[in-house]
Design an enzyme around this catalytic site. Structure first.
Site, short mmCIF file in Angstrom:
data_model
loop_
_atom_site.label_atom_id
_atom_site.label_comp_id
_atom_site.label_asym_id
_atom_site.label_seq_id
_atom_site.Cartn_x
_atom_site.Cartn_y
_atom_site.Cartn_z
N LYS A 36 -1.23 0.40 15.12
CA LYS A 36 0.22 0.67 15.11
C LYS A 36 0.56 2.04 14.54
O LYS A 36 1.34 2.78 15.12
CB LYS A 36 0.98 -0.32 14.20
CG LYS A 36 1.13 -1.70 14.68
CD LYS A 36 2.14 -2.47 13.80
CE LYS A 36 1.78 -2.58 12.34
NZ LYS A 36 0.55 -3.31 12.03
N ARG A 96 8.58 -7.94 8.93
CA ARG A 96 7.30 -8.61 8.69
C ARG A 96 7.48 -10.13 8.69
O ARG A 96 6.51 -10.86 8.61
CB ARG A 96 6.81 -8.16 7.33
CG ARG A 96 5.34 -8.08 7.09
CD ARG A 96 4.64 -7.02 7.85
NE ARG A 96 3.37 -6.67 7.24
CZ ARG A 96 2.92 -5.43 7.12
NH1 ARG A 96 3.62 -4.42 7.58
NH2 ARG A 96 1.75 -5.21 6.57
N ARG A 108 -11.98 2.08 8.46
CA ARG A 108 -10.91 2.93 7.94
C ARG A 108 -10.98 3.02 6.42
O ARG A 108 -10.76 4.08 5.83
CB ARG A 108 -9.56 2.34 8.37
CG ARG A 108 -8.35 3.04 7.78
CD ARG A 108 -7.05 2.51 8.36
NE ARG A 108 -6.63 1.26 7.75
CZ ARG A 108 -5.58 0.53 8.16
NH1 ARG A 108 -4.88 0.92 9.21
NH2 ARG A 108 -5.24 -0.57 7.55
N ARG A 165 -8.07 2.87 0.70
CA ARG A 165 -6.98 1.93 0.42
C ARG A 165 -7.56 0.64 -0.16
O ARG A 165 -8.45 0.04 0.43
CB ARG A 165 -6.24 1.59 1.72
CG ARG A 165 -5.10 2.52 2.03
CD ARG A 165 -4.49 2.21 3.38
NE ARG A 165 -3.95 0.86 3.51
CZ ARG A 165 -3.28 0.44 4.57
NH1 ARG A 165 -3.07 1.26 5.60
NH2 ARG A 165 -2.82 -0.80 4.62
N ARG A 178 -4.62 -10.80 5.27
CA ARG A 178 -3.52 -10.04 5.88
C ARG A 178 -3.34 -10.45 7.33
O ARG A 178 -2.21 -10.53 7.83
CB ARG A 178 -3.78 -8.53 5.76
CG ARG A 178 -3.58 -8.01 4.33
CD ARG A 178 -4.29 -6.69 4.08
NE ARG A 178 -3.81 -5.61 4.89
CZ ARG A 178 -4.54 -4.52 5.18
NH1 ARG A 178 -5.78 -4.40 4.73
NH2 ARG A 178 -4.03 -3.56 5.92
P1 AMP Z 1 0.88 -1.78 6.30
O1 AMP Z 1 0.57 -0.34 6.10
O2 AMP Z 1 2.03 -2.01 7.26
O3 AMP Z 1 -0.32 -2.61 6.66
O4 AMP Z 1 1.41 -2.34 4.91
C1 AMP Z 1 0.60 -2.29 3.75
C2 AMP Z 1 1.15 -3.25 2.71
O5 AMP Z 1 2.48 -2.87 2.33
C3 AMP Z 1 1.28 -4.70 3.15
O6 AMP Z 1 0.07 -5.42 3.04
C4 AMP Z 1 2.33 -5.21 2.16
O7 AMP Z 1 1.79 -5.37 0.87
C5 AMP Z 1 3.28 -4.01 2.11
N1 AMP Z 1 4.31 -4.07 3.18
C6 AMP Z 1 4.46 -3.19 4.21
N2 AMP Z 1 5.51 -3.52 4.97
C7 AMP Z 1 6.04 -4.63 4.42
C8 AMP Z 1 7.14 -5.47 4.76
N3 AMP Z 1 7.90 -5.21 5.84
N4 AMP Z 1 7.41 -6.53 3.96
C9 AMP Z 1 6.66 -6.78 2.88
N5 AMP Z 1 5.59 -6.06 2.50
C10 AMP Z 1 5.29 -4.98 3.27
#
Ligand code: AMP
Length: 189
Positions: A13, A88, A127, A133, A145
């Site tokens: 994404k 989410r 990654r 990360r 996740r």
């Molecule tokens: P991502 O980069 O989208 O995979 O997000 C990394 C982390 O950020 C996730 O595992 C959550 O801990 C937090 N996060 C990102 N977007 C959201 C969201 N819309 N709602 C809640 N937590 C989020």
């Protein structure tokens, strides 16, 4: 144009959104990137969410929704946004409708990239070697996740279908260029 890009962690994404934002002429708004920016700047919000991000758990909706509300109010988002990682869950999708509705806007296009679990695990572990990360290093966290995506995020697709929107399903296996091409065809851009 207000576009929502769905797909499990590791589906590509972020990579795709960075390429599509110019074609769409709207900013790429990634809530994950915004949280990571807070972490690296050690802001209050960053300290508040650090453990949740490391554990691959969702940040509470009130915190996330306020951050998105502020972002949607910035001038560069006036003509639209390309959302990545938000909404989410269905409660966030309802909030997004309200936040856009208050500005006379709505979600125009929903894109969902599909990649199966084992492939996302392989990609994220790879990654993690570069990104460092915390949530990209442990296979258990990565699988959690993915499970959270299935349980909480995928129901957003049914939510959008029920509200009459077309969800464009995109096969996320292929080269980066091929997948960009599929997304652009779905977007008509
Ligand atoms: P991502 O980069 O989208 O995979 O997000 C990394 C982390 O950020 C996730 O595992 C959550 O801990 C937090 N996060 C990102 N977007 C959201 C969201 N819309 N709602 C809640 N937590 C989020």
């Amino acid at each position: 144009m207000n576009v929502v890009l769905f797909g499990p962690p590791g589906c590509g994404k972020g990579t795709q959104a960075a390429r599509l934002k110019d074609a769409l002429g709207v900013p790429h708004v990634s809530t994950g990137d915004m949280f990571r920016d807070h972490l690296s700047r050690k802001t209050e919000l960053g300290k508040q969410v650090e453990a949740l991000l490391a554990a691959g758990k969702l940040v509470p909706d009130d915190v996330t929704n306020s951050m998105v509300e502020e972002r949607l109010g910035r001038p560069d988002a006036a003509e639209g946004v390309l959302l990545d990682g938000y909404p989410r869950n269905v409660a966030q999708a309802e909030t997004l409708d309200r936040l856009l509705g208050a500005r006379g806007r709505a979600v125009d296009v929903v894109l969902a990239i599909h990649v199966e679990e084992d492939e996302t695990v392989r990609r994220i572990l790879k990654r993690g070697q570069d990104s460092g990360r915390a949530d990209d290093l442990d296979e258990g966290t990565i699988r959690d996740r993915f499970a959270t995506y299935l349980e909480q995020t995928e129901p957003c697709l049914a939510f959008y279908r029920e509200s009459g929107k077309t969800v464009h399903e995109i096969d996320g296996i292929g080269t980066i260029d091929e997948i960009t091409q599929r997304l652009r065809e779905a977007l008509g851009r």
